[in-house]
Design a protein around this motif. Structure first.
Motif, short mmCIF file in Angstrom:
data_model
loop_
_atom_site.label_atom_id
_atom_site.label_comp_id
_atom_site.label_asym_id
_atom_site.label_seq_id
_atom_site.Cartn_x
_atom_site.Cartn_y
_atom_site.Cartn_z
N GLY A 1 -10.37 7.51 -0.90
CA GLY A 1 -11.41 6.45 -1.47
C GLY A 1 -11.82 7.09 -2.84
N GLN A 2 -12.09 8.40 -2.77
CA GLN A 2 -12.69 9.02 -4.17
C GLN A 2 -11.44 8.86 -5.27
N TRP A 3 -10.38 9.05 -4.93
CA TRP A 3 -8.95 8.74 -6.02
C TRP A 3 -9.14 7.38 -6.65
N ARG A 4 -9.54 6.57 -5.52
CA ARG A 4 -9.39 4.98 -5.83
C ARG A 4 -10.51 4.58 -6.36
N GLU A 5 -11.79 4.86 -6.25
CA GLU A 5 -13.06 4.15 -6.47
C GLU A 5 -14.02 5.22 -6.98
N GLY A 6 -13.90 6.53 -6.64
CA GLY A 6 -15.12 7.31 -7.15
C GLY A 6 -15.83 7.70 -6.09
N ASP A 7 -17.15 8.58 -6.41
CA ASP A 7 -17.75 9.20 -5.55
C ASP A 7 -18.44 8.42 -4.72
N GLU B 1 0.77 -1.23 0.01
CA GLU B 1 -0.06 -0.11 -0.04
C GLU B 1 0.89 1.23 -0.02
N PHE B 2 1.88 1.21 0.19
CA PHE B 2 2.93 2.31 0.35
C PHE B 2 2.91 3.14 -0.77
N ALA B 3 3.36 2.33 -1.99
CA ALA B 3 3.58 3.26 -3.22
C ALA B 3 2.40 3.68 -3.71
N PRO B 4 1.21 3.31 -3.68
CA PRO B 4 -0.17 3.84 -4.16
C PRO B 4 -0.63 5.03 -3.39
N THR B 5 -0.56 4.66 -2.02
CA THR B 5 -0.94 6.00 -1.26
C THR B 5 -0.03 7.19 -1.27
N LEU B 6 1.36 6.84 -1.47
CA LEU B 6 2.19 7.92 -1.48
C LEU B 6 2.16 8.61 -2.99
#
Length: 575
Positions: free
Chosen positions: A367-373, A276-281
């Motif tokens: 959460g929005q960045w990953r999956e949407g509204d 999870e480090f890389a995508p969160t960063l």
């Protein structure tokens, strides 16, 4: 910092909750003075009259005795004439020797009756002069009653019986561990940190690892260098750790070392979290800006308490819990503090919400960045139901951390998280994404164009954020910040319908020209309410929904009744 006692049950399952050996300090021991429990607030003039240039800290940890032995060389520049130094240090860590500029002082030259070490200088300093003080100390540090909500040491063991140790000091302050200036703006510009631990243990810490030395008896000294760490960010994390590492290629062109120190036997869970480090960063770098400490590392260490934002060595103790949003909320929350607490630091605890409100908002935003509204709104709804509105979030006065965090002291408590996050959600809709993220970027970096190497950690305030928002949006929104941050009660939207007329009026305790969306049938209209009220003409039999996308934080009687019911159920469940 994490936000709520909802995880107490999880904490009770950790090794930290087990009884300690007879004769050793237990939770809450040794007791603290009232002075040591103060972090921030009004400071002695001697502390505000210096710039903290450098700290060279050496701490040996003795787990069997639950004791530490330390030596601190603190370097200052006088901003004004100065006859003495006043250094915060828990009196449970008694001082054995003090030297100023290399010259030992007689014992009568210093005293620490209540948790503030006062050192008489051999000669007065003029503004601009420098001074260095060496302080040797040792003792039994306070054991946390319930870390991280109550501060101190956590003396724990791994499942196979080896020492597993951590410290937290955000609430009561850095003086639980080392001689410091215990207020947010008391950060040293740089720190050399040397931690000595028994054989077989590791001591990951803040900043860059300079090297590890091994003594003939197997003890090791871990040498670190860090720039401008938060006062409470300097922490101990000691255990028989295993390490996962990688190099992250930033979207800004630089490379960032990634490190995770975890307990033996947890390699599979550790690698899942490390993934999870890389995508969160990447999220933070895209949405906010460059990772602030790329020249040091992004570091995380597994701890026997829930977590804390210890700059470049965040504490993680979430037991690898799974959540429907698909990411570890604790890791994400503490990482967000690298931007919102460590890079951008509130100079006064009264502006604590700038740390925690932004960090809390970053979770639905991620959460929005990953999956949407849909994910964004679901996560926001959970936060909305925890807003209490019992005290203002900002009081425009110099406060201690406890004054803000503890409702018993008139503080807003967890509203600095949840109400802070919803205030940002509403502000984002009000001024638009362009102005919102531009204002956030300037708040964090002090400039519009952050790039690796062109910014440094900075102090800020709610008033500065308001000024930045005004510049970026072209609108004076003092009424907005007053309504949400400086008044406890939420604005209430009163709806009155008569025939084909619908009247909307804000009750806020002050001006509140907040627009609102209204859905009439299948059409959504943004209704301006410049005077705090508006009227609409409705089609016959029209179905009306006010604020259908939950854009605006406002009073909800349904939420109040839900919270009251929850409180009743909790009382009934008590034995």
């Amino acid at each position: 910092m994490i936000s709520s006692p909802l995880w107490l049950a999880a904490l009770l399952l950790t090794p930290a909750s087990l009884p300690g050996p007879t004769g050793l300090p237990q939770k809450g021991e040794p007791p603290l003075t009232a002075q040591t429990q103060i972090s921030g607030g009004p400071r002695p003039s001697e502390q505000t009259a210096v710039t903290f240039d450098h700290a060279d800290l050496s701490i040996e940890v003795r787990p069997k005795q639950r004791r530490i032995e330390g030596s601190a060389i603190l370097s200052f520049t006088a901003r004004a004439p100065l006859a003495s130094l006043v250094i915060d240090l828990d009196r449970n860590l008694p001082v054995s020797a003090v030297a100023v500029d290399g010259e030992p002082l007689p014992k009568r030259a210093w005293s620490n009756p209540d948790g503030q070490l006062r050192i008489a200088l051999p000669r007065p300093l003029a503004a601009g002069e420098k001074v260095s003080a060496r302080i040797d100390y040792a003792g039994t540090p306070h054991v946390a009653a319930n870390a991280p909500w109550d501060d101190g040491m956590v003396w724990s063991t791994t499942p196979d019986g080896r020492p597993w140790i951590a410290s937290t000091t955000e609430g009561y302050g850095c003086d639980l561990l080392w001689p410091c200036l215990d207020f947010p703006a008391g950060e040293p510009r740089s720190v050399d940190l040397h931690i000595i631990v028994p054989a077989g243990l590791k001591a990951p810490a803040n900043g860059r690892l300079i090297g590890v030395e091994t003594f003939p008896d197997g003890r090791t000294r871990w040498n670190w260098q860090a720039r401008q760490p938060n006062t409470y960010a300097i922490a101990l994390a000691i255990g028989p750790f295993e390490e996962v590492t990688a190099i992250y290629q930033s979207r800004y062109g630089n490379k960032i070392p990634l490190h995770y120190w975890h307990l033996p036997g947890k390699a599979e869970q550790a690698r899942a979290l490390f993934a999870e480090f890389a995508p969160t960063l990447d999220f933070f770098e895209e949405v906010i800006g460059p990772y602030p400490f790329a020249d040091e590392k992004l570091g995380v260490v597994e701890t026997p308490h829930m977590g804390m934002e210890h700059q470049t060595i965040n504490a993680y103790g979430n037991n690898y819990a799974k959540a429907p949003e698909g990411f570890d909320w604790l890791f994400q929350h503490e990482l967000s503090h690298e931007w919102f607490a460590n890079q951008m630091t509130a100079a006064n605890w009264d502006d604590y919400w700038l740390h925690e409100g932004f960090a809390q908002y970053m979770q639905p935003l991620y959460g929005q960045w990953r999956e949407g509204d849909g994910r964004y709104l679901v996560m926001l709804e959970t936060q909305r139901n925890r807003i209490t509105n019992t005290a203002p979030v900002v009081r425009d006065k110099l406060l201690t951390e406890e004054d803000v965090y503890e409702p018993s002291r008139g503080g807003a408590g967890t509203d600095i998280y949840f109400k802070g996050a919803w205030t940002l959600h509403t502000l984002r809709w009000l001024i638009g994404d362009g102005a919102f993220f531009a204002a956030t970027r300037r708040l964090v970096y002090g400039r519009r164009d952050p790039q690796p190497g062109n910014f440094a950690p900075r102090y800020t305030s709610t008033r500065e954020f308001e000024a930045i928002v005004k510049e970026e949006s072209g609108r004076d929104l003092g009424w907005f910040f007053d309504a949400y941050l400086r008044r406890a009660a939420l604005p209430e939207l009163v709806e009155t319908r008569s025939g084909d007329r619908l009247r909307l009026e804000w009750k806020s305790g002050g001006p509140f020209p907040m627009p609102i969306e209204v859905k009439v049938g299948g059409r959504i209209e943004r209704v301006n309410m410049d005077a705090g009220a508006a009227e609409l003409t409705l089609p016959p039999g029209a179905h009306v929904v006010i604020d259908p996308m939950a854009r605006v934080l406002r009073r909800s009687i349904a939420v109040e009744r839900f919270q009251a019911w929850q409180a009743t159920q909790a009382r009934l469940a008590r034995p």
